[in-house]
Structure formats: C-alpha cells, structure tokens
Design an enzyme around this catalytic site. Structure first.
Site, PDB file in Angstrom:
ATOM      1  N   HIS A   1     103.333 -20.128 108.072  1.00 48.89           N
ATOM      2  CA  HIS A   1     102.711 -21.228 107.318  1.00 48.89           C
ATOM      3  C   HIS A   1     102.361 -20.686 105.923  1.00 48.89           C
ATOM      4  O   HIS A   1     102.096 -19.492 105.768  1.00 48.89           O
ATOM      5  CB  HIS A   1     101.440 -21.639 108.060  1.00 48.89           C
ATOM      6  CG  HIS A   1     100.721 -22.823 107.511  1.00 48.89           C
ATOM      7  ND1 HIS A   1      99.863 -22.737 106.432  1.00 48.89           N
ATOM      8  CD2 HIS A   1     100.702 -24.122 107.895  1.00 48.89           C
ATOM      9  CE1 HIS A   1      99.360 -23.936 106.185  1.00 48.89           C
ATOM     10  NE2 HIS A   1      99.845 -24.795 107.060  1.00 48.89           N
TER      11      HIS A   1
ATOM     12  N   ASP B   1      97.547 -14.745 112.527  1.00 52.02           N
ATOM     13  CA  ASP B   1      97.147 -16.106 112.177  1.00 52.02           C
ATOM     14  C   ASP B   1      97.108 -16.906 113.479  1.00 52.02           C
ATOM     15  O   ASP B   1      98.149 -17.256 114.032  1.00 52.02           O
ATOM     16  CB  ASP B   1      98.160 -16.676 111.178  1.00 52.02           C
ATOM     17  CG  ASP B   1      97.931 -18.157 110.898  1.00 52.02           C
ATOM     18  OD1 ASP B   1      97.019 -18.757 111.501  1.00 52.02           O
ATOM     19  OD2 ASP B   1      98.679 -18.709 110.065  1.00 52.02           O
TER      20      ASP B   1
ATOM     21  N   GLN C   1      97.158 -21.892 115.359  1.00 54.92           N
ATOM     22  CA  GLN C   1      97.792 -22.752 116.373  1.00 54.92           C
ATOM     23  C   GLN C   1      97.673 -22.187 117.785  1.00 54.92           C
ATOM     24  O   GLN C   1      98.124 -22.816 118.739  1.00 54.92           O
ATOM     25  CB  GLN C   1      99.286 -22.959 116.036  1.00 54.92           C
ATOM     26  CG  GLN C   1      99.548 -23.689 114.745  1.00 54.92           C
ATOM     27  CD  GLN C   1      99.101 -25.156 114.771  1.00 54.92           C
ATOM     28  OE1 GLN C   1      98.787 -25.727 115.818  1.00 54.92           O
ATOM     29  NE2 GLN C   1      99.056 -25.777 113.604  1.00 54.92           N
TER      30      GLN C   1
ATOM     31  N   LYS D   1      91.098 -27.584 114.318  1.00 55.98           N
ATOM     32  CA  LYS D   1      92.273 -27.719 115.189  1.00 55.98           C
ATOM     33  C   LYS D   1      91.904 -27.523 116.658  1.00 55.98           C
ATOM     34  O   LYS D   1      92.761 -27.466 117.532  1.00 55.98           O
ATOM     35  CB  LYS D   1      93.344 -26.701 114.785  1.00 55.98           C
ATOM     36  CG  LYS D   1      93.977 -26.997 113.425  1.00 55.98           C
ATOM     37  CD  LYS D   1      95.137 -26.066 113.171  1.00 55.98           C
ATOM     38  CE  LYS D   1      95.505 -25.939 111.717  1.00 55.98           C
ATOM     39  NZ  LYS D   1      96.190 -27.106 111.170  1.00 55.98           N
TER      40      LYS D   1
ATOM     41  N   CYS E   1     104.131 -27.289 105.530  1.00 64.02           N
ATOM     42  CA  CYS E   1     103.629 -26.108 104.818  1.00 64.02           C
ATOM     43  C   CYS E   1     104.382 -24.851 105.218  1.00 64.02           C
ATOM     44  O   CYS E   1     103.787 -23.772 105.374  1.00 64.02           O
ATOM     45  CB  CYS E   1     102.128 -25.912 105.037  1.00 64.02           C
ATOM     46  SG  CYS E   1     101.151 -27.259 104.412  1.00 64.02           S
TER      47      CYS E   1
HETATM   48  N1  7TS Z   1      98.278 -21.201 109.947  1.00 56.73           N
HETATM   49  C1  7TS Z   1      98.976 -22.030 110.724  1.00 56.73           C
HETATM   50  C2  7TS Z   1      99.956 -21.470 111.704  1.00 56.73           C
HETATM   51  C3  7TS Z   1      98.780 -23.415 110.616  1.00 56.73           C
HETATM   52  O1  7TS Z   1      99.473 -24.229 111.394  1.00 56.73           O
HETATM   53  C4  7TS Z   1      97.860 -23.907 109.672  1.00 56.73           C
HETATM   54  C5  7TS Z   1      97.646 -25.369 109.447  1.00 56.73           C
HETATM   55  C6  7TS Z   1      97.138 -22.988 108.908  1.00 56.73           C
HETATM   56  C7  7TS Z   1      97.378 -21.644 109.066  1.00 56.73           C
HETATM   57  C8  7TS Z   1      96.107 -23.400 107.916  1.00 56.73           C
HETATM   58  O2  7TS Z   1      95.033 -23.975 108.549  1.00 56.73           O
HETATM   59  P1  7TS Z   1      93.838 -24.537 107.649  1.00 56.73           P
HETATM   60  O3  7TS Z   1      92.866 -25.071 108.649  1.00 56.73           O
HETATM   61  O4  7TS Z   1      93.320 -23.400 106.879  1.00 56.73           O
HETATM   62  O5  7TS Z   1      94.426 -25.596 106.791  1.00 56.73           O
HETATM   63  N2  7TS Z   1      98.710 -26.191 109.875  1.00 56.73           N
HETATM   64  C9  7TS Z   1      98.876 -27.498 109.615  1.00 56.73           C
HETATM   65  C10 7TS Z   1      99.944 -28.213 110.118  1.00 56.73           C
HETATM   66  O6  7TS Z   1     100.825 -27.765 110.822  1.00 56.73           O
HETATM   67  N3  7TS Z   1      99.847 -29.489 109.691  1.00 56.73           N
HETATM   68  O7  7TS Z   1      98.753 -29.589 108.929  1.00 56.73           O
HETATM   69  C11 7TS Z   1      98.135 -28.357 108.877  1.00 56.73           C
END
Ligand code: 7TS
Length: 424
Positions: free
Chosen positions: A137, A214, A217, A240, A380
């Site tokens: 990501h 990371d 997910q 999430k 992303c």
């Molecule tokens: N890493 C992964 C693997 C992710 O899927 C996401 C967000 C992030 C980092 C960043 O998370 P945040 O909470 O800091 O924004 N993924 C997604 C997605 O798949 N659709 O919207 C956000």
C-alpha cells in the site's frame, strides 16, 4: 455475548460466527441506500462501529471529557485511566507485549511515518538498502521512497509470482548484507495474500536488518502475535477493526524505541524543558506530542472487547469460509477474473476482481445503485496495479457481519451488470 454470536453453526469442529446476530449490533447496517438495504463490502477501507463503540465515545464526551496526563481533578484522572487502559488492552491483543511498546498514532500511515522519520533519518545512509514488496500500500511505500530520495539509499522489492504470492526464491540476495530495513505488509489490501512474515523476518534479522510489518489488514482479521513474528515494528489502524477513525498503533520493541528520537515535538512528550534545552519523556509518551485522540482511545476499547469476545480464531474461520464461498460464486461468472490467490489458507477476505468488458468504476457505480458498497480503483497500490498490467480492480472485502446472502446479492447484481452494460 460471545456465546450466542459464535454459536451460529459448527462446521468441521470449528466455531463459526453468527453474522445475522452480529449485524444487529451495528446501527448503520440497518440503513437503506435508495430503496434497498445496504450491503457493505468495503471493509478493507474501513469497518463499521458497533453500538458499544458509538455509545462509549458519546458517554466519554457527555460524562468524562478532559485532557490526559496533566489534570489533578476527577475528570482528568478518569480520562487518563481510560486512555491508558486501552493501551493495556492493545498490548494484550497483539500477543502480550509491554504497555510501553504501544504508541498511539493517528493511523497505520502515521505509524510507518514515525519509523521512517524517527528511526530512518538517523539510521539510513547512502548505499544502504530498504527492502519492500511489490504488493505494498502507498502507506508502506511513499515514506520509504521519500527517505531513499533524501538519503541516497536503495529500494529493492520482493517480487510477486503468477499466483499473486511473494516469490521468495531470491530472498537471500534481495535482503542483502547492506539491508537496514525490511518493511512488508502482513496481508495485501488488493490481493488478499497473507505473507509468511515469520520467515521473511528471520531472513531480515539474519542480515542485521530491522523488520517492520504493516498490519493494517491483518490485525482486524486474524490472531496476531508480534512476538512470535519477531517484528521490530508493527503498524495498524483502529478504524479497520470496529474502532474509531483517527487512532492507530505503532508497536515497537522497547530497546529500539529507546534509541529513537521523538517524531512530534511539543507538550506531553517532554520530561524537562528550559529555554535552551528539552529532554524527552519515557516511553511511550516520548512519541505522543500534543493532546492525543482521547475519545478515539476510549472508543477503541469496546472494539477490542467485541473482537476478543468473538475470538480472533473464529473471525478468521468465518472469513475463510465466506472467502471460499465468494471465490466459488465469482468463479461461476465467466466474465469475471479474480485478482488474488484462490487458496483461502493463504489469503484474507479482500477480494479483487475485474470484468473483462466493464470498467471497475462502472461496476462499483452499478452495484451502489443496488445498495452494494464495494471499492474500485487502484486501492492506493499504483505500482502493484502497473505490475499486474491493470489500472483498477473492483474489490469486495468482508468482515464479521457479512453473510453468504450478501455475496449472493453481489453475484446476482454482477450478472445484472452484464445485462445492463453488455446486453447479455
Ligand atoms: N496498509 C495497508 C495494507 C492498508 O490496506 C491501508 C489502508 C493502510 C496501510 C493505511 O491505513 P490508514 O488507516 O493509515 O489509512 N487501506 C485502504 C484500502 O484498502 N482502502 O482504503 C484504505
């Protein structure tokens, strides 16, 4: 609570969830989109919040609201206790680490940036290597691209194979002796692939590199033990996993965090300040400059309870079953190709797909017109899309409240889309 909600069905000795009962705890899931009930399949982007999370935050502002760590009055003491209590729960949730090793951030993105700024700027030099994977990501890509640009360090990527899994054949060469950091996603938000983090972490450590995972997910969807993984850093977001937006976590090993400089400077993160001098607070507050997201921490606590009551193993089993069901149903549609592994043992429930004739954005808009929320786009992960020869996919991503009926509606509507766009 856990009892009823996990008694739904038993399959091959596994306890599965009862998503119909779980749905009732989420006010938003009774919403209608136009004249249809909402079918929410965008959980990889963010999940919905149960009543317990919403009311905890509401109660907090009604009855407890105060700043933390500074007041000597009842409200301040209660707020501080609640804020720090959630930290303890988080430490237990990811395998029983020390409370000092849990740093509140805004989200996974900020957690990774904290490492890139605080650890990276001090330890990465020209000629050093940072190893990532082709499925990252942007949150675990752009901070390192910026750091490499600034320092002259080299970025190297573990490739993916034709089955959308990491190709570890040359891992010993890719993670070279000059590698200082290996930073990879535990589960891909596009492909659903779960990566063998223990194995990759071992190789990283054998070369003297640090290992960042990371977990944006993974933590929401399966049991995670950061000590078993032997991660030096582990990043994730509350939103999430049923929690509020604006609060996330960086886990870091205490010995490493102690050596790092702060990331954000100001109040809360100091031990002593003079006009020409400042010294830093102890862990974890050294990394938490400014008033933190107190209501967010308060709301995160019942989210963790909700997941723990269901049981992370049960959640994983539910998602394995529902992912297998989704993949089987989507595979019946001749025009649809799933972009990700089919084997549910090594994947989670973020299921990307494309229709050979209909653009993913058109698909998502058509699905929305029938009340079904999916995401379409590059998710992303632009470099991954390019690597796959795609510009976008549609993605259905499941969670604890999704049912086979939700998937049936998705598949039925994808058939309707073929009639609408392709006259079939
Ligand atoms: N890493 C992964 C693997 C992710 O899927 C996401 C967000 C992030 C980092 C960043 O998370 P945040 O909470 O800091 O924004 N993924 C997604 C997605 O798949 N659709 O919207 C956000």
């Amino acid at each position: 609570m856990g009892d009823v909600k996990t008694k739904g069905h038993h399959s091959a000795g596994k306890t599965l969830l009862n998503p119909e009962m779980i749905k009732a705890d989420f006010p938003i899931l009774s919403r209608r989109i136009g004249d249809r009930p909402l079918v929410y399949l965008d959980n990889a982007a963010t999940t919905h919040k149960p009543e317990s999370v919403i009311s905890a935050m509401d109660e907090y502002y009604r009855k407890m609201n105060s700043n933390v760590h500074r007041g000597l009055h009842t409200l301040a003491e209660e707020s501080t206790a609640a804020f720090e209590w959630t930290r303890k729960k988080i430490a237990a949730f990811i395998g029983g680490v020390e409370t000092e090793e849990i740093i509140y951030t805004r989200n996974a993105t900020e957690a990774i940036n904290l490492v890139a700024y605080s650890w990276g700027r001090k330890n990465i030099r020209k000629g050093d290597r940072i190893v990532l994977t082709e499925m990252e990501h942007h949150a675990n890509l752009v901070p390192w691209i910026a750091l490499a640009k600034e320092t002259g360090a080299e970025l190297k990527y573990i490739p993916i194979d034709d089955n959308y899994r990491l190709d570890l054949n040359n891992i010993d060469k890719i993670i070279s002796d000059n590698t200082r950091l290996v930073s990879i996603t535990h589960m891909s938000n596009v492909l659903g692939t779960i990566n063998p983090v223990e194995e990759i972490g071992q190789t990283a450590h054998s070369k003297g590199a640090l290992f960042l995972v990371d977990g944006a997910q993974s933590v929401p969807h399966m049991p995670v033990d950061v000590k078993a993984i032997d991660a030096d850093f582990y990043a994730f977001s509350a939103h999430k996993m049923l929690g509020p937006t604006g609060i996330g976590v960086l886990y870091g090993k205490e010995s490493i965090l102690n050596e790092m400089e702060p990331f954000i400077y100001g109040g809360e993160m100091i031990s002593e300040v003079r006009y020409d001098f400042a010294d830093w607070n102890d862990l974890p507050w050294k990394f938490e400059g400014g008033t933190p997201n107190i209501a967010g921490a308060v709301g995160f606590s019942p989210a963790l309870d909700y997941l723990s009551d269901l049981g992370m193993d049960n959640i994983r089993n539910h998602e394995i079953e529902l992912t297998a069901y989704t993949i089987a149903k989507l595979s019946d549609l001749k025009s649809i190709k799933i972009i990700g592994p089919h084997d549910t043992c090594m994947r989670g429930g973020a299921i990307s797909f494309i229709d050979k004739d209909i653009h993913p954005h058109d698909l998502a808009t058509f699905l929305d017109s029938r009340g079904i929320a999916v995401r379409a786009g590059h998710h992303c992960a632009q470099p991954l899309m390019k690597r796959l020869g795609l510009t976008a996919t549609a993605r259905a991503s499941i969670y604890i409240y999704n049912t086979p009926e939700d998937i049936d509606k998705l598949v039925k509507t994808l058939r309707e889309a073929r009639r609408y766009f392709c006259n079939e």
